[in-house]
Design an enzyme around this catalytic site. Structure first.
Site, PDB file in Angstrom:
ATOM      1  N   HIS A  33      -4.957  -6.313   4.254  1.00  0.00           N
ATOM      2  CA  HIS A  33      -4.032  -5.185   4.284  1.00  0.00           C
ATOM      3  C   HIS A  33      -3.215  -5.173   5.567  1.00  0.00           C
ATOM      4  O   HIS A  33      -3.765  -5.099   6.674  1.00  0.00           O
ATOM      5  CB  HIS A  33      -4.819  -3.880   4.131  1.00  0.00           C
ATOM      6  N   CYS A  55       0.835  -1.194   0.000  1.00  0.00           N
ATOM      7  CA  CYS A  55       0.000   0.000   0.000  1.00  0.00           C
ATOM      8  C   CYS A  55       0.872   1.248   0.000  1.00  0.00           C
ATOM      9  O   CYS A  55       1.937   1.287   0.610  1.00  0.00           O
ATOM     10  CB  CYS A  55      -0.974  -0.001   1.183  1.00  0.00           C
ATOM     11  N   GLU A  56       0.412   2.245  -0.721  1.00  0.00           N
ATOM     12  CA  GLU A  56       1.206   3.454  -0.871  1.00  0.00           C
ATOM     13  C   GLU A  56       1.148   4.358   0.356  1.00  0.00           C
ATOM     14  O   GLU A  56       1.897   5.331   0.434  1.00  0.00           O
ATOM     15  CB  GLU A  56       0.757   4.230  -2.101  1.00  0.00           C
ATOM     16  N   HIS A  57       0.269   4.071   1.294  1.00  0.00           N
ATOM     17  CA  HIS A  57       0.143   4.923   2.478  1.00  0.00           C
ATOM     18  C   HIS A  57       1.137   4.542   3.573  1.00  0.00           C
ATOM     19  O   HIS A  57       1.703   5.416   4.231  1.00  0.00           O
ATOM     20  CB  HIS A  57      -1.287   4.860   3.018  1.00  0.00           C
ATOM     21  N   HIS A  58       1.328   3.240   3.793  1.00  0.00           N
ATOM     22  CA  HIS A  58       2.239   2.785   4.841  1.00  0.00           C
ATOM     23  C   HIS A  58       3.318   1.837   4.315  1.00  0.00           C
ATOM     24  O   HIS A  58       4.152   1.375   5.076  1.00  0.00           O
ATOM     25  CB  HIS A  58       1.461   2.077   5.965  1.00  0.00           C
ATOM     26  N   GLN A 105      -5.872  -0.618  -3.375  1.00  0.00           N
ATOM     27  CA  GLN A 105      -6.571  -1.722  -4.038  1.00  0.00           C
ATOM     28  C   GLN A 105      -7.578  -1.228  -5.060  1.00  0.00           C
ATOM     29  O   GLN A 105      -7.757  -1.848  -6.121  1.00  0.00           O
ATOM     30  CB  GLN A 105      -7.255  -2.604  -2.987  1.00  0.00           C
ATOM     31  N   CYS A 163      -1.471  -2.889   6.801  1.00  0.00           N
ATOM     32  CA  CYS A 163      -1.586  -1.668   7.591  1.00  0.00           C
ATOM     33  C   CYS A 163      -2.748  -1.737   8.580  1.00  0.00           C
ATOM     34  O   CYS A 163      -2.742  -1.047   9.599  1.00  0.00           O
ATOM     35  CB  CYS A 163      -1.748  -0.453   6.668  1.00  0.00           C
TER      36      CYS A 163
END
Length: 207
Positions: free
Chosen positions: A163, A94-97, A135, A165
């Protein structure tokens, strides 16, 4: 000093990738920030290993998804029903975490004049998975690429993912699964065709 090639995504400006040495230095900094010593025996080779792992995990930036779909087959003996490849396993981040997303993809399309080898559908999933993702976007990218290249009567893509995260931080939901879908063409416009696809996903499963 090993330089990685620059890359760019549609709609973005080209970027020049840092060198291997710069990547390893960044990992050492993170190890220190976490509170450990990057020079101790157990961690001394970790920056090199992490940089090498990142090159594999994010290798999708250096591949063209459309390239895998160029070879198609027209001799299908008049076949005009749904083609479905189910349970294509993937691991993304995931690009956030930058935490792992693990899941499976289900891809269906209704051919117009040609079909593509099923291994190429799995490759398509892999290319997009090996990029920093959310996703929802990954689902749309797979479906949109299939529609653009194959020009079928319709495309249906469903992704199921867990996920990291959510599993290892924050709300700590270890069994939650996210489901996303993208329906195009007849799968969007014709409820009967869409239902045929969704029913085929449940064959042999208690869901």
């Amino acid at each position: 000093m090993n330089e990685r090639p620059s890359h760019s995504l549609p709609g973005s400006a080209p970027t020049s990738a840092p060198s291997q040495d710069e990547a390893e230095k960044a990992v050492r900094t993170l190890i220190k920030w976490a509170g450990d010593d990057p020079e101790r025996e157990g961690l001394s080779e970790t920056p090199r290993r992490v940089a090498r792992a990142y090159k594999e995990w994010f290798g999708g930036y250096e591949q063209s998804p459309e390239a895998f779909l160029q070879r198609t087959f027209h001799e299908v003996a008049g076949y005009d029903e749904i083609v479905l490849l189910r349970d294509v396993q993937f691991v993304s981040h995931c690009e956030h975490h930058m935490a792992p997303i693990q899941g499976r993809a289900h891809i269906g399309y209704l051919p117009r004049h040609r079909v593509v080898g099923i291994s190429k559908l799995a490759r398509l999933v892999e290319v997009y998975a090996r990029r920093l993702q959310i996703q929802e976007r990954m689902t749309a990218e797979i479906a949109n690429t299939l529609e653009r290249v194959l020009e079928p009567q319709g495309v249906a893509v469903v992704l199921e993912g867990t996920h990291g995260c959510m599993m290892s931080r924050g709300v700590s939901q270890r069994e939650a699964t996210m489901v996303t879908s993208r329906m195009l063409g007849v799968f969007r416009d014709q409820p009967q065709t869409r239902q045929e696809f969704l029913s085929a996903l449940s064959l042999g499963r208690n869901i």
